[in-house]
Design a protein around this motif. Sequence first.
Motif, PDB file in Angstrom:
ATOM      1  N   ILE A 238     -49.063  19.519  11.201  1.00 22.68           N
ATOM      2  CA  ILE A 238     -48.644  20.931  11.253  1.00 22.68           C
ATOM      3  C   ILE A 238     -47.121  21.049  11.231  1.00 22.68           C
ATOM      4  CG2 ILE A 238     -48.694  23.051  12.607  1.00 22.68           C
ATOM      5  CD1 ILE A 238     -51.406  22.157  13.706  1.00 22.68           C
ATOM      6  N   PHE A 239     -46.472  20.317  12.102  1.00 26.26           N
ATOM      7  CA  PHE A 239     -45.024  20.462  12.256  1.00 26.26           C
ATOM      8  C   PHE A 239     -44.221  19.444  11.428  1.00 26.26           C
ATOM      9  CE2 PHE A 239     -46.965  21.969  16.221  1.00 26.26           C
ATOM     10  CZ  PHE A 239     -46.484  23.268  16.233  1.00 26.26           C
ATOM     11  N   GLY A 240     -44.923  18.536  10.732  1.00 23.69           N
ATOM     12  CA  GLY A 240     -44.218  17.554   9.917  1.00 23.69           C
ATOM     13  C   GLY A 240     -43.630  16.445  10.776  1.00 23.69           C
ATOM     14  N   ARG A 241     -42.587  15.834  10.260  1.00 24.32           N
ATOM     15  CA  ARG A 241     -41.970  14.721  10.988  1.00 24.32           C
ATOM     16  C   ARG A 241     -40.932  15.245  11.972  1.00 24.32           C
ATOM     17  NH1 ARG A 241     -39.990   9.211   8.202  1.00 24.32           N
ATOM     18  NH2 ARG A 241     -42.265   9.024   8.217  1.00 24.32           N
ATOM     19  N   ARG A 242     -41.012  14.700  13.192  1.00 22.31           N
ATOM     20  CA  ARG A 242     -39.980  14.970  14.184  1.00 22.31           C
ATOM     21  C   ARG A 242     -39.627  13.641  14.841  1.00 22.31           C
ATOM     22  NH1 ARG A 242     -42.034  15.275  19.389  1.00 22.31           N
ATOM     23  NH2 ARG A 242     -44.320  15.140  19.524  1.00 22.31           N
ATOM     24  N   TYR A 243     -38.532  13.623  15.571  1.00 19.88           N
ATOM     25  CA  TYR A 243     -38.068  12.389  16.202  1.00 19.88           C
ATOM     26  C   TYR A 243     -38.141  12.537  17.717  1.00 19.88           C
ATOM     27  CZ  TYR A 243     -36.509  10.807  11.642  1.00 19.88           C
ATOM     28  OH  TYR A 243     -36.480  10.410  10.331  1.00 19.88           O
ATOM     29  N   ALA A 244     -38.895  11.655  18.301  1.00 21.06           N
ATOM     30  CA  ALA A 244     -39.076  11.687  19.757  1.00 21.06           C
ATOM     31  C   ALA A 244     -38.195  10.631  20.411  1.00 21.06           C
ATOM     32  CB  ALA A 244     -40.538  11.439  20.103  1.00 21.06           C
ATOM     33  N   PRO A 245     -37.602  10.967  21.551  1.00 20.77           N
ATOM     34  CA  PRO A 245     -36.780   9.977  22.257  1.00 20.77           C
ATOM     35  C   PRO A 245     -37.649   8.885  22.877  1.00 20.77           C
ATOM     36  CG  PRO A 245     -36.956  11.993  23.542  1.00 20.77           C
ATOM     37  CD  PRO A 245     -37.616  12.283  22.234  1.00 20.77           C
ATOM     38  N   VAL A 246     -37.227   7.651  22.696  1.00 25.46           N
ATOM     39  CA  VAL A 246     -37.931   6.499  23.283  1.00 25.46           C
ATOM     40  C   VAL A 246     -36.895   5.540  23.840  1.00 25.46           C
ATOM     41  CG1 VAL A 246     -39.914   6.659  21.710  1.00 25.46           C
ATOM     42  CG2 VAL A 246     -37.927   5.287  21.055  1.00 25.46           C
ATOM     43  N   LEU A 247     -37.370   4.596  24.631  1.00 26.37           N
ATOM     44  CA  LEU A 247     -36.473   3.581  25.155  1.00 26.37           C
ATOM     45  C   LEU A 247     -35.989   2.679  24.030  1.00 26.37           C
ATOM     46  CD1 LEU A 247     -38.298   2.544  28.455  1.00 26.37           C
ATOM     47  CD2 LEU A 247     -36.265   3.992  28.226  1.00 26.37           C
ATOM     48  N   GLY A 248     -34.822   2.099  24.209  1.00 22.87           N
ATOM     49  CA  GLY A 248     -34.232   1.236  23.197  1.00 22.87           C
ATOM     50  C   GLY A 248     -34.973  -0.084  23.062  1.00 22.87           C
ATOM     51  N   VAL A 249     -34.320  -1.046  22.487  1.00 22.14           N
ATOM     52  CA  VAL A 249     -34.967  -2.308  22.166  1.00 22.14           C
ATOM     53  C   VAL A 249     -35.327  -3.121  23.409  1.00 22.14           C
ATOM     54  CG1 VAL A 249     -33.895  -2.540  19.908  1.00 22.14           C
ATOM     55  CG2 VAL A 249     -32.701  -3.394  21.914  1.00 22.14           C
ATOM     56  N   ASP A 250     -36.338  -3.943  23.234  1.00 22.80           N
ATOM     57  CA  ASP A 250     -36.739  -4.880  24.283  1.00 22.80           C
ATOM     58  C   ASP A 250     -36.733  -6.272  23.654  1.00 22.80           C
ATOM     59  OD1 ASP A 250     -37.719  -6.099  26.562  1.00 22.80           O
ATOM     60  OD2 ASP A 250     -39.814  -5.661  26.048  1.00 22.80           O
ATOM     61  N   ILE A 251     -35.528  -6.795  23.442  1.00 27.72           N
ATOM     62  CA  ILE A 251     -35.365  -8.065  22.727  1.00 27.72           C
ATOM     63  C   ILE A 251     -35.410  -9.235  23.707  1.00 27.72           C
ATOM     64  CG2 ILE A 251     -33.815  -9.432  21.276  1.00 27.72           C
ATOM     65  CD1 ILE A 251     -32.659  -6.837  20.204  1.00 27.72           C
ATOM     66  N   ASP A 252     -36.156 -10.247  23.336  1.00 26.90           N
ATOM     67  CA  ASP A 252     -36.202 -11.475  24.129  1.00 26.90           C
ATOM     68  C   ASP A 252     -35.021 -12.350  23.686  1.00 26.90           C
ATOM     69  OD1 ASP A 252     -36.759 -13.740  25.552  1.00 26.90           O
ATOM     70  OD2 ASP A 252     -38.874 -13.830  25.023  1.00 26.90           O
ATOM     71  N   GLU A 253     -33.857 -12.012  24.213  1.00 27.38           N
ATOM     72  CA  GLU A 253     -32.648 -12.719  23.789  1.00 27.38           C
ATOM     73  C   GLU A 253     -32.673 -14.186  24.175  1.00 27.38           C
ATOM     74  OE1 GLU A 253     -28.808 -10.483  23.493  1.00 27.38           O
ATOM     75  OE2 GLU A 253     -29.696  -9.363  25.174  1.00 27.38           O
ATOM     76  N   GLU A 254     -33.312 -14.492  25.268  1.00 24.51           N
ATOM     77  CA  GLU A 254     -33.339 -15.880  25.723  1.00 24.51           C
ATOM     78  C   GLU A 254     -34.034 -16.785  24.711  1.00 24.51           C
ATOM     79  OE1 GLU A 254     -31.821 -17.273  28.309  1.00 24.51           O
ATOM     80  OE2 GLU A 254     -30.910 -15.277  28.539  1.00 24.51           O
ATOM     81  N   ILE A 255     -35.187 -16.338  24.216  1.00 25.18           N
ATOM     82  CA  ILE A 255     -35.915 -17.177  23.256  1.00 25.18           C
ATOM     83  C   ILE A 255     -35.172 -17.267  21.926  1.00 25.18           C
ATOM     84  CG2 ILE A 255     -37.373 -15.365  22.268  1.00 25.18           C
ATOM     85  CD1 ILE A 255     -38.349 -19.024  23.049  1.00 25.18           C
ATOM     86  N   LEU A 256     -34.499 -16.168  21.532  1.00 26.49           N
ATOM     87  CA  LEU A 256     -33.729 -16.195  20.282  1.00 26.49           C
ATOM     88  C   LEU A 256     -32.541 -17.147  20.396  1.00 26.49           C
ATOM     89  CD1 LEU A 256     -33.733 -12.426  19.212  1.00 26.49           C
ATOM     90  CD2 LEU A 256     -35.219 -14.275  18.402  1.00 26.49           C
ATOM     91  N   LYS A 257     -31.920 -17.169  21.576  1.00 25.75           N
ATOM     92  CA  LYS A 257     -30.811 -18.114  21.806  1.00 25.75           C
ATOM     93  C   LYS A 257     -31.321 -19.547  21.801  1.00 25.75           C
ATOM     94  CE  LYS A 257     -27.962 -14.911  24.524  1.00 25.75           C
ATOM     95  NZ  LYS A 257     -27.427 -14.602  25.876  1.00 25.75           N
ATOM     96  N   GLU A 258     -32.475 -19.767  22.412  1.00 22.56           N
ATOM     97  CA  GLU A 258     -33.052 -21.116  22.455  1.00 22.56           C
ATOM     98  C   GLU A 258     -33.360 -21.635  21.050  1.00 22.56           C
ATOM     99  OE1 GLU A 258     -36.418 -21.356  25.000  1.00 22.56           O
ATOM    100  OE2 GLU A 258     -35.347 -20.579  26.770  1.00 22.56           O
TER     101      GLU A 258
END
Length: 329
Positions: A238-258
């Motif tokens: 009905i209203f088409g596309r809208r943008y809803a606020p959500v929490l930012g990224v949840d990156i597993d930086e530790e595993i990416l560094k490893e």
Amino acid sequence: MFLHFANTLWLLVLLIIPIIILWELVIRKPTMKYSSIEDMKSLPASLKLKMRKIFPWVGIAGVVFLVLGLARPQKGRSYEEYITKGIDIMLALDISSSMRCLDYKPYDRIQMAINAAQNFINGRGNDRIGLVLFAKDAFTQCPLTLDHEILSDLLQKAEVGMIEDGTAIGMGLATAVNRLKESDSKSRIIVLLTDGRNNAGKIDPGTASELAKSYDIKVYTIGAGKKGETLYPVDNRIFGRRYAPVLGVDIDEEILKEIANLTDGLYFRAETPEALSKVYEVIDKMEKVEIKTKKYTLYKEIFKYFVLTGLVLLLIPIILNYTILLKIP
């Protein structure tokens, strides 16, 4: 294109030419003397007489061409051959649903990642590059190829929803390793970009990174997306596309560094479009191909044209003297 002489010592013979010219113009005297030629000056010179006057110069020109021919003139063309040793590169791109977040206005994460990867590809003309896409599972979108036009086309077609939702970092990495393990390139690297943490797949990131290490494959990992609140597109009939606020990224930086540390690569955090572009620029500078140049010259012998021209010029006066210009005592 240039002219080269193989036997340059013959060119010293040309030093005699000025002496011959001096002889013709100054020293040589007529063999017959007349008391006066004043009355003859007004007479028109015949064609035969004019031809006889140029014979010495034709002969001199013939000698010059003959000497140049004996010096072996060669037409040379220089070439420079570039010998490059390219790098085999696999790009592993996360296409999970979270990559639709609008962190990089006006682009979402997936489009910005595609743009940055495209710029990277454009600067790696000598490298074979391939593309792996992953979400809940992983597949090869493009195998290693030097045809960057096809690669770019397949990269632009990458989108969220091609694979069931999830984030299988281990599967994405393992699939990229599988594509590189048979490569005989001196340098093999993987650039893996994700905005989340491993939550799917049959192979965990640790096992996949050990696999990469065993094949001496270097892995650069990138954590994409900004921290804090961001926008996510929600489609409504009905209203088409809208943008809803959500929490930012949840990156597993530790595993990416490893992963990066274990394979002698690096981990990068890219929260802005500029930072993401910078990441690929850094990788581009670190992974340069070896370029060697080999110069060589091809020569084509052209002495025969000079020798033939010289002989013709020398023979012309002789032939004419015994034919149409023959003098009868």
